[in-house]
Design a protein around this motif. Structure first.
Motif, mmCIF file in Angstrom:
data_model
loop_
_atom_site.group_PDB
_atom_site.id
_atom_site.type_symbol
_atom_site.label_atom_id
_atom_site.label_comp_id
_atom_site.label_asym_id
_atom_site.label_seq_id
_atom_site.Cartn_x
_atom_site.Cartn_y
_atom_site.Cartn_z
ATOM 1 N N VAL A 329 0.849 -1.188 0.000
ATOM 2 C CA VAL A 329 0.000 0.000 0.000
ATOM 3 C C VAL A 329 0.883 1.235 0.000
ATOM 4 O O VAL A 329 1.721 1.406 0.889
ATOM 5 C CB VAL A 329 -0.934 0.011 1.224
ATOM 6 C CG1 VAL A 329 -1.781 1.274 1.216
ATOM 7 C CG2 VAL A 329 -1.804 -1.236 1.245
ATOM 8 N N LEU A 330 0.705 2.089 -0.997
ATOM 9 C CA LEU A 330 1.471 3.326 -1.080
ATOM 10 C C LEU A 330 0.591 4.501 -0.651
ATOM 11 O O LEU A 330 -0.605 4.519 -0.912
ATOM 12 C CB LEU A 330 1.976 3.550 -2.507
ATOM 13 C CG LEU A 330 2.913 2.466 -3.059
ATOM 14 C CD1 LEU A 330 3.342 2.809 -4.471
ATOM 15 C CD2 LEU A 330 4.123 2.289 -2.159
ATOM 16 N N THR A 331 1.209 5.460 0.008
ATOM 17 C CA THR A 331 0.486 6.619 0.538
ATOM 18 C C THR A 331 1.011 7.895 -0.101
ATOM 19 O O THR A 331 2.218 8.092 -0.212
ATOM 20 C CB THR A 331 0.659 6.701 2.065
ATOM 21 O OG1 THR A 331 0.190 5.501 2.656
ATOM 22 C CG2 THR A 331 -0.102 7.886 2.642
ATOM 23 N N ASP A 332 0.097 8.762 -0.504
ATOM 24 C CA ASP A 332 0.454 10.101 -0.987
ATOM 25 C C ASP A 332 -0.167 11.092 0.002
ATOM 26 O O ASP A 332 -1.343 11.410 -0.081
ATOM 27 C CB ASP A 332 -0.078 10.332 -2.402
ATOM 28 C CG ASP A 332 0.310 11.704 -2.943
ATOM 29 O OD1 ASP A 332 -0.515 12.318 -3.641
ATOM 30 O OD2 ASP A 332 1.429 12.172 -2.653
ATOM 31 N N HIS A 333 0.639 11.544 0.956
ATOM 32 C CA HIS A 333 0.142 12.395 2.041
ATOM 33 C C HIS A 333 0.495 13.849 1.723
ATOM 34 O O HIS A 333 1.664 14.240 1.767
ATOM 35 C CB HIS A 333 0.780 11.964 3.363
ATOM 36 C CG HIS A 333 0.253 12.692 4.548
ATOM 37 N ND1 HIS A 333 -1.026 12.522 5.025
ATOM 38 C CD2 HIS A 333 0.837 13.609 5.365
ATOM 39 C CE1 HIS A 333 -1.207 13.288 6.089
ATOM 40 N NE2 HIS A 333 -0.094 13.963 6.310
ATOM 41 N N VAL A 334 -0.516 14.643 1.387
ATOM 42 C CA VAL A 334 -0.320 16.062 1.052
ATOM 43 C C VAL A 334 -0.683 16.893 2.277
ATOM 44 O O VAL A 334 -1.824 16.867 2.743
ATOM 45 C CB VAL A 334 -1.173 16.481 -0.157
ATOM 46 C CG1 VAL A 334 -0.925 17.940 -0.502
ATOM 47 C CG2 VAL A 334 -0.854 15.594 -1.359
ATOM 48 N N VAL A 335 0.293 17.632 2.804
ATOM 49 C CA VAL A 335 0.065 18.459 3.990
ATOM 50 C C VAL A 335 -0.208 19.898 3.550
ATOM 51 O O VAL A 335 0.269 20.346 2.504
ATOM 52 C CB VAL A 335 1.264 18.409 4.949
ATOM 53 C CG1 VAL A 335 1.495 17.003 5.461
ATOM 54 C CG2 VAL A 335 2.520 18.925 4.276
ATOM 55 N N PRO A 336 -0.972 20.660 4.328
ATOM 56 C CA PRO A 336 -1.300 22.032 3.931
ATOM 57 C C PRO A 336 -0.115 22.985 4.094
ATOM 58 O O PRO A 336 0.674 22.851 5.042
ATOM 59 C CB PRO A 336 -2.447 22.412 4.881
ATOM 60 C CG PRO A 336 -2.266 21.528 6.064
ATOM 61 C CD PRO A 336 -1.684 20.249 5.549
ATOM 62 N N HIS A 337 0.017 23.905 3.152
ATOM 63 C CA HIS A 337 1.018 24.970 3.261
ATOM 64 C C HIS A 337 0.336 26.248 3.742
ATOM 65 O O HIS A 337 -0.886 26.309 3.822
ATOM 66 C CB HIS A 337 1.698 25.199 1.912
ATOM 67 C CG HIS A 337 0.750 25.635 0.831
ATOM 68 N ND1 HIS A 337 0.137 24.737 -0.019
ATOM 69 C CD2 HIS A 337 0.267 26.858 0.482
ATOM 70 C CE1 HIS A 337 -0.658 25.387 -0.854
ATOM 71 N NE2 HIS A 337 -0.597 26.679 -0.569
ATOM 72 N N ARG A 338 1.158 27.270 4.032
ATOM 73 C CA ARG A 338 0.572 28.507 4.550
ATOM 74 C C ARG A 338 1.471 29.685 4.181
ATOM 75 O O ARG A 338 2.693 29.623 4.351
ATOM 76 C CB ARG A 338 0.424 28.388 6.071
ATOM 77 C CG ARG A 338 -0.047 29.632 6.786
ATOM 78 C CD ARG A 338 -0.402 29.310 8.230
ATOM 79 N NE ARG A 338 0.663 28.583 8.907
ATOM 80 C CZ ARG A 338 1.680 29.158 9.556
ATOM 81 N NH1 ARG A 338 1.787 30.477 9.579
ATOM 82 N NH2 ARG A 338 2.586 28.418 10.166
ATOM 83 N N LEU A 339 0.866 30.758 3.685
ATOM 84 C CA LEU A 339 1.596 31.981 3.381
ATOM 85 C C LEU A 339 1.904 32.714 4.684
ATOM 86 O O LEU A 339 0.991 32.995 5.475
ATOM 87 C CB LEU A 339 0.774 32.871 2.450
ATOM 88 C CG LEU A 339 1.384 34.229 2.073
ATOM 89 C CD1 LEU A 339 2.661 34.053 1.264
ATOM 90 C CD2 LEU A 339 0.375 35.058 1.289
ATOM 91 N N VAL A 340 3.168 33.014 4.919
ATOM 92 C CA VAL A 340 3.588 33.737 6.125
ATOM 93 C C VAL A 340 4.059 35.118 5.710
ATOM 94 O O VAL A 340 5.093 35.264 5.049
ATOM 95 C CB VAL A 340 4.723 32.982 6.858
ATOM 96 C CG1 VAL A 340 5.160 33.761 8.102
ATOM 97 C CG2 VAL A 340 4.272 31.580 7.234
ATOM 98 N N MET A 341 3.293 36.136 6.075
ATOM 99 C CA MET A 341 3.603 37.511 5.672
ATOM 100 C C MET A 341 4.447 38.202 6.740
ATOM 101 O O MET A 341 4.044 38.288 7.895
ATOM 102 C CB MET A 341 2.312 38.288 5.409
ATOM 103 C CG MET A 341 1.581 37.810 4.171
ATOM 104 S SD MET A 341 0.046 38.700 3.843
ATOM 105 C CE MET A 341 -1.048 37.928 5.041
#
Length: 351
Positions: A329-341
């Motif tokens: 079983v292969l996993t593609d785990h996409v984590v959220p990014h965030r703009l830091v101003m």
């Protein structure tokens, strides 16, 4: 009258792992690996399980869980030119490894050629249970092929796309790059310089594609003279920023593909007597310590590197503990990014 024969089965509370090992003819460590689905030959596992059944041995669950973790060796193989990125990754991995009581093995591969990578991967395959590949090795097909053929679970960190041979933990680099470019466009910038990352990394290409998409959506053309090569090192950022700011019509903003190169662009601007952000806006990518050790501090795209390390180890442990020959079983785990101003972006100077 014959006396009844005593059962071979012993009371559970009296049986130790050493007795099981003696009956099976193996070491106590092999018994632990066998009953915790560790790496042992099937014939050995069967012999151990027969001894377990015959003696009526019931392992202490807490102890066996700890033993399984302590016998799990996970390797991090790195050759990352960005010291700031590597520090973030190591801190995350060491924290998770300590909490999970696993053994973290760290290997440094220094600019190996394909044959050297192949040999190093082969040598490593028999000594670890799983491997983490951060950039740029997450794109090394030679290393991946050797490890996969050896049956070693592999997780790539920060690869730019889903792969069909190993699991991945990543952000959406395309949308992250697009969001950062849109941020500059919203501040009124129309001539935006771009410092690319390594050509051999898919994440670099995805960040650039996002940048181009944002410009096209805003009706802006991509000026090839404002796109410069980089390799994620501070030195490459210096060279790229010098070229951009020497242009007859220099950009009003520079988007660097990581924080090291963004910090270098700010340094070049200061050396030329430009004030950031009044005369030049600069943004980075990753949100490493490099973003906050320069003045002004860099607006950047936060990539949760420590959380990605946590997810990578979790995927590996789940894969190792349910490993079977007939299912992968292969996993593609996409984590959220965030703009830091922060303070490195402003509207273009009127002058």
């Amino acid at each position: 009258m014959d006396k009844p024969k005593k059962s071979v089965r012993r009371k559970t509370s009296g049986v130790t792992i050493d007795e099981v090992a003696a009956l099976a003819g193996v070491s106590p460590m092999t018994v632990s690996r066998a009953i915790n689905h560790g790496k042992v030959r099937e014939v050995t596992r069967e012999r151990v399980l027969r001894a377990v059944r015959e003696l009526g041995y019931t392992p202490n669950l807490a102890a066996s869980s700890l033993a399984a973790a302590q016998h799990t060796r996970i390797a991090l193989i790195y050759t990352n030119p960005s010291g700031a990125y590597l520090r973030e990754l190591l801190v995350g991995l060491l924290r998770v490894a300590a909490n999970a009581a696993i053994q973290l093995v760290i290997h440094y591969w220094d600019n190996f050629d394909p044959e050297a990578e192949r040999k190093a991967a082969r040598a490593l395959a028999g000594r670890v249970d799983g491997v983490i590949l951060p950039p740029p090795l997450c794109e090394s097909q030679v290393a991946v092929n050797e490890l996969v053929m050896a049956g070693i679970p592999v997780v790539a960190i920060a690869s730019g796309h889903l792969r069909d041979d190993i699991s991945c933990v990543r952000i959406d680099d395309f949308h992250a790059g697009k969001e950062m470019a849109e941020h500059l466009i919203q501040h009124g910038h129309r001539r935006i310089g771009f410092i690319r990352g390594r050509n051999d990394l898919s994440a670099s290409a995805r960040r650039y594609d996002g940048f181009v998409s944002a410009l096209h959506d805003a009706g802006l053309d991509v000026d090839p003279d404002l796109v410069q090569p980089g390799d994620y090192t501070y030195r490459s950022g210096l060279a790229a920023a010098e070229t951009l700011l020497s242009h007859r019509r220099p950009p009003t903003a520079i988007f660097a593909s990581n924080d090291d190169m963004g910090a270098a662009a700010i340094s070049v601007a200061h050396r030329r007597g430009l004030e950031v952000p009044r005369d030049l806006s600069v943004v980075g990518f990753d949100d490493t310590s490099a973003a906050t050790t320069v003045w002004p501090e860099l607006t950047t795209l936060h990539q949760p590197i420590a959380s990605m390390a946590d997810a990578a180890i979790d995927i590996l442990l789940r894969t190792i503990r349910r490993r079977s020959d007939d299912a992968r079983v292969l996993t593609d785990h996409v984590v959220p990014h965030r703009l830091v101003m922060r303070d490195s972006v402003a509207s273009p100077s009127k002058r």
